[in-house]
Motif scaffolding. Sequence first.
Motif, PDB file in Angstrom:
ATOM      1  N   LEU A 112      38.675  29.003  45.626  1.00 10.43           N
ATOM      2  CA  LEU A 112      38.118  28.641  44.323  1.00 10.43           C
ATOM      3  C   LEU A 112      39.225  28.436  43.295  1.00 10.43           C
ATOM      4  O   LEU A 112      39.170  27.510  42.486  1.00 10.43           O
ATOM      5  CB  LEU A 112      37.133  29.714  43.853  1.00 10.43           C
ATOM      6  N   ARG A 113      40.238  29.303  43.355  1.00 10.79           N
ATOM      7  CA  ARG A 113      41.361  29.141  42.432  1.00 10.79           C
ATOM      8  C   ARG A 113      42.080  27.817  42.704  1.00 10.79           C
ATOM      9  O   ARG A 113      42.433  27.089  41.775  1.00 10.79           O
ATOM     10  CB  ARG A 113      42.332  30.311  42.550  1.00 10.79           C
ATOM     11  N   ALA A 114      42.265  27.483  43.970  1.00  8.48           N
ATOM     12  CA  ALA A 114      42.913  26.214  44.324  1.00  8.48           C
ATOM     13  C   ALA A 114      42.097  25.024  43.833  1.00  8.48           C
ATOM     14  O   ALA A 114      42.657  23.974  43.511  1.00  8.48           O
ATOM     15  CB  ALA A 114      43.122  26.132  45.837  1.00  8.48           C
ATOM     16  N   ASP A 115      40.786  25.196  43.758  1.00  2.54           N
ATOM     17  CA  ASP A 115      39.905  24.145  43.227  1.00  2.54           C
ATOM     18  C   ASP A 115      39.834  24.172  41.703  1.00  2.54           C
ATOM     19  O   ASP A 115      38.971  23.517  41.116  1.00  2.54           O
ATOM     20  CB  ASP A 115      38.485  24.318  43.786  1.00  2.54           C
ATOM     21  N   LYS A 116      40.730  24.952  41.104  1.00  2.00           N
ATOM     22  CA  LYS A 116      40.796  25.081  39.636  1.00  2.00           C
ATOM     23  C   LYS A 116      39.519  25.666  39.043  1.00  2.00           C
ATOM     24  O   LYS A 116      39.020  25.223  38.016  1.00  2.00           O
ATOM     25  CB  LYS A 116      41.149  23.749  38.995  1.00  2.00           C
ATOM     26  N   LYS A 117      38.999  26.694  39.739  1.00  2.00           N
ATOM     27  CA  LYS A 117      37.810  27.415  39.288  1.00  2.00           C
ATOM     28  C   LYS A 117      38.136  28.902  39.155  1.00  2.00           C
ATOM     29  O   LYS A 117      37.588  29.737  39.877  1.00  2.00           O
ATOM     30  CB  LYS A 117      36.659  27.210  40.273  1.00  2.00           C
ATOM     31  N   PRO A 118      39.056  29.237  38.228  1.00  2.00           N
ATOM     32  CA  PRO A 118      39.469  30.641  38.133  1.00  2.00           C
ATOM     33  C   PRO A 118      38.342  31.584  37.726  1.00  2.00           C
ATOM     34  O   PRO A 118      38.331  32.745  38.150  1.00  2.00           O
ATOM     35  CB  PRO A 118      40.589  30.624  37.094  1.00  2.00           C
ATOM     36  N   GLU A 119      37.372  31.099  36.945  1.00  2.00           N
ATOM     37  CA  GLU A 119      36.255  31.963  36.544  1.00  2.00           C
ATOM     38  C   GLU A 119      35.464  32.407  37.767  1.00  2.00           C
ATOM     39  O   GLU A 119      35.085  33.572  37.887  1.00  2.00           O
ATOM     40  CB  GLU A 119      35.312  31.248  35.556  1.00  2.00           C
ATOM     41  N   GLU A 120      35.212  31.469  38.664  1.00  2.00           N
ATOM     42  CA  GLU A 120      34.483  31.802  39.885  1.00  2.00           C
ATOM     43  C   GLU A 120      35.311  32.714  40.791  1.00  2.00           C
ATOM     44  O   GLU A 120      34.762  33.587  41.468  1.00  2.00           O
ATOM     45  CB  GLU A 120      34.065  30.531  40.613  1.00  2.00           C
ATOM     46  N   SER A 121      36.634  32.513  40.813  1.00  2.00           N
ATOM     47  CA  SER A 121      37.515  33.390  41.584  1.00  2.00           C
ATOM     48  C   SER A 121      37.390  34.824  41.108  1.00  2.00           C
ATOM     49  O   SER A 121      37.293  35.753  41.915  1.00  2.00           O
ATOM     50  CB  SER A 121      38.980  32.954  41.441  1.00  2.00           C
ATOM     51  N   VAL A 122      37.388  34.997  39.806  1.00  2.00           N
ATOM     52  CA  VAL A 122      37.288  36.337  39.225  1.00  2.00           C
ATOM     53  C   VAL A 122      35.936  36.961  39.583  1.00  2.00           C
ATOM     54  O   VAL A 122      35.861  38.161  39.897  1.00  2.00           O
ATOM     55  CB  VAL A 122      37.513  36.296  37.696  1.00  2.00           C
ATOM     56  N   LYS A 123      34.871  36.164  39.587  1.00  2.00           N
ATOM     57  CA  LYS A 123      33.556  36.690  39.961  1.00  2.00           C
ATOM     58  C   LYS A 123      33.550  37.189  41.407  1.00  2.00           C
ATOM     59  O   LYS A 123      32.964  38.233  41.710  1.00  2.00           O
ATOM     60  CB  LYS A 123      32.481  35.627  39.763  1.00  2.00           C
ATOM     61  N   VAL A 124      34.186  36.447  42.295  1.00  2.20           N
ATOM     62  CA  VAL A 124      34.252  36.868  43.691  1.00  2.20           C
ATOM     63  C   VAL A 124      35.050  38.166  43.810  1.00  2.20           C
ATOM     64  O   VAL A 124      34.649  39.091  44.532  1.00  2.20           O
ATOM     65  CB  VAL A 124      34.869  35.759  44.583  1.00  2.20           C
ATOM     66  N   MET A 125      36.149  38.254  43.080  1.00  3.54           N
ATOM     67  CA  MET A 125      36.950  39.487  43.146  1.00  3.54           C
ATOM     68  C   MET A 125      36.194  40.662  42.522  1.00  3.54           C
ATOM     69  O   MET A 125      36.323  41.795  42.977  1.00  3.54           O
ATOM     70  CB  MET A 125      38.311  39.271  42.481  1.00  3.54           C
ATOM     71  N   GLN A 126      35.383  40.402  41.510  1.00  3.36           N
ATOM     72  CA  GLN A 126      34.559  41.473  40.934  1.00  3.36           C
ATOM     73  C   GLN A 126      33.520  41.935  41.946  1.00  3.36           C
ATOM     74  O   GLN A 126      33.245  43.128  42.068  1.00  3.36           O
ATOM     75  CB  GLN A 126      33.881  41.021  39.639  1.00  3.36           C
ATOM     76  N   GLN A 127      32.961  40.988  42.688  1.00  3.37           N
ATOM     77  CA  GLN A 127      32.019  41.344  43.757  1.00  3.37           C
ATOM     78  C   GLN A 127      32.730  42.243  44.775  1.00  3.37           C
ATOM     79  O   GLN A 127      32.170  43.244  45.232  1.00  3.37           O
ATOM     80  CB  GLN A 127      31.492  40.087  44.444  1.00  3.37           C
ATOM     81  N   ALA A 128      33.963  41.881  45.129  1.00  2.00           N
ATOM     82  CA  ALA A 128      34.733  42.693  46.070  1.00  2.00           C
ATOM     83  C   ALA A 128      34.945  44.095  45.517  1.00  2.00           C
ATOM     84  O   ALA A 128      34.792  45.091  46.252  1.00  2.00           O
ATOM     85  CB  ALA A 128      36.069  42.026  46.381  1.00  2.00           C
ATOM     86  N   LEU A 129      35.287  44.208  44.248  1.00  3.46           N
ATOM     87  CA  LEU A 129      35.485  45.533  43.648  1.00  3.46           C
ATOM     88  C   LEU A 129      34.197  46.353  43.668  1.00  3.46           C
ATOM     89  O   LEU A 129      34.233  47.560  43.943  1.00  3.46           O
ATOM     90  CB  LEU A 129      35.998  45.394  42.215  1.00  3.46           C
ATOM     91  N   ASP A 130      33.071  45.714  43.394  1.00  4.24           N
ATOM     92  CA  ASP A 130      31.792  46.425  43.439  1.00  4.24           C
ATOM     93  C   ASP A 130      31.496  46.942  44.847  1.00  4.24           C
ATOM     94  O   ASP A 130      31.053  48.081  45.020  1.00  4.24           O
ATOM     95  CB  ASP A 130      30.659  45.514  42.958  1.00  4.24           C
ATOM     96  N   LEU A 131      31.757  46.117  45.839  1.00  6.80           N
ATOM     97  CA  LEU A 131      31.555  46.534  47.226  1.00  6.80           C
ATOM     98  C   LEU A 131      32.512  47.662  47.602  1.00  6.80           C
ATOM     99  O   LEU A 131      32.135  48.611  48.304  1.00  6.80           O
ATOM    100  CB  LEU A 131      31.720  45.348  48.169  1.00  6.80           C
ATOM    101  N   LEU A 132      33.738  47.574  47.135  1.00 11.46           N
ATOM    102  CA  LEU A 132      34.711  48.625  47.428  1.00 11.46           C
ATOM    103  C   LEU A 132      34.307  49.951  46.786  1.00 11.46           C
ATOM    104  O   LEU A 132      34.539  51.019  47.367  1.00 11.46           O
ATOM    105  CB  LEU A 132      36.109  48.203  46.976  1.00 11.46           C
ATOM    106  N   ASP A 133      33.708  49.898  45.615  1.00 11.40           N
ATOM    107  CA  ASP A 133      33.194  51.129  44.999  1.00 11.40           C
ATOM    108  C   ASP A 133      32.122  51.761  45.887  1.00 11.40           C
ATOM    109  O   ASP A 133      32.090  52.982  46.060  1.00 11.40           O
ATOM    110  CB  ASP A 133      32.621  50.846  43.611  1.00 11.40           C
ATOM    111  N   GLN A 134      31.253  50.937  46.449  1.00 14.18           N
ATOM    112  CA  GLN A 134      30.234  51.454  47.365  1.00 14.18           C
ATOM    113  C   GLN A 134      30.877  52.049  48.610  1.00 14.18           C
ATOM    114  O   GLN A 134      30.486  53.123  49.077  1.00 14.18           O
ATOM    115  CB  GLN A 134      29.272  50.342  47.780  1.00 14.18           C
ATOM    116  N   ALA A 135      31.860  51.349  49.155  1.00 14.96           N
ATOM    117  CA  ALA A 135      32.521  51.822  50.368  1.00 14.96           C
ATOM    118  C   ALA A 135      33.267  53.126  50.130  1.00 14.96           C
ATOM    119  O   ALA A 135      33.307  53.990  51.008  1.00 14.96           O
ATOM    120  CB  ALA A 135      33.476  50.752  50.902  1.00 14.96           C
ATOM    121  N   ALA A 136      33.850  53.270  48.945  1.00 14.27           N
ATOM    122  CA  ALA A 136      34.632  54.467  48.643  1.00 14.27           C
ATOM    123  C   ALA A 136      33.795  55.738  48.766  1.00 14.27           C
ATOM    124  O   ALA A 136      34.324  56.802  49.135  1.00 14.27           O
ATOM    125  CB  ALA A 136      35.244  54.370  47.245  1.00 14.27           C
ATOM    126  N   THR A 137      32.515  55.638  48.498  1.00 17.53           N
ATOM    127  CA  THR A 137      31.652  56.815  48.629  1.00 17.53           C
ATOM    128  C   THR A 137      31.008  56.907  50.005  1.00 17.53           C
ATOM    129  O   THR A 137      30.431  57.937  50.341  1.00 17.53           O
ATOM    130  CB  THR A 137      30.548  56.813  47.550  1.00 17.53           C
TER     131      THR A 137
END
Length: 171
Positions: A112-137
């Motif tokens: 997405l970043r390569a397609d010049k869509k940094p906002e969408e890239s950040v959303k995907v990484m936020q999704q990853a962080l949310d999933l990692l929070d779930q995994a951490a517990t």
Amino acid sequence: DLVLRYGDAITNVPGGLQIKEDLLKDLIKHLEELSAEAGSDPAWLAQLASVYARLAEIDGDDTGASLNKSAEGRAFAERAISLAAKVWPQQKQDANFVGWYMQALQVQALGLRADKKPEESVKVMQQALDLLDQAATAVPTNQQRAVRLNQAATLFRMGQFHDTQSVPSLN
């Protein structure tokens, strides 16, 4: 297991990435053929998702050793993400599965970043962080470190998507 173990071992050998990609593509072909027998078994689908994520990393991760086949890498990442999302509730306690799922999300975000869509890239990484929070517990104590390292790497990547001068970012 044999293909994955030795495939990972040859990564840094000259031509190793191509050999690894070929091994994983052959493995995917056989795993897909066997999928009819396995049905919707979460462990089976998690393994399949992990192999797709490995292919996504080999072909589409522009941050390390890669064959720079971004279109193929993105397609493999999409397949890995689709499968991983189906089995997330049953597999989020497995740090290895979590790591490969996060790798697929990273390849998607990089695309997405390569397609010049940094906002969408950040959303995907936020999704990853949310999933990692779930995994951490969910992961056992002896796998906590792996999840925390994944969180740190994801936060670092998120920072790059927010402000990097040489590639598209949110600035």
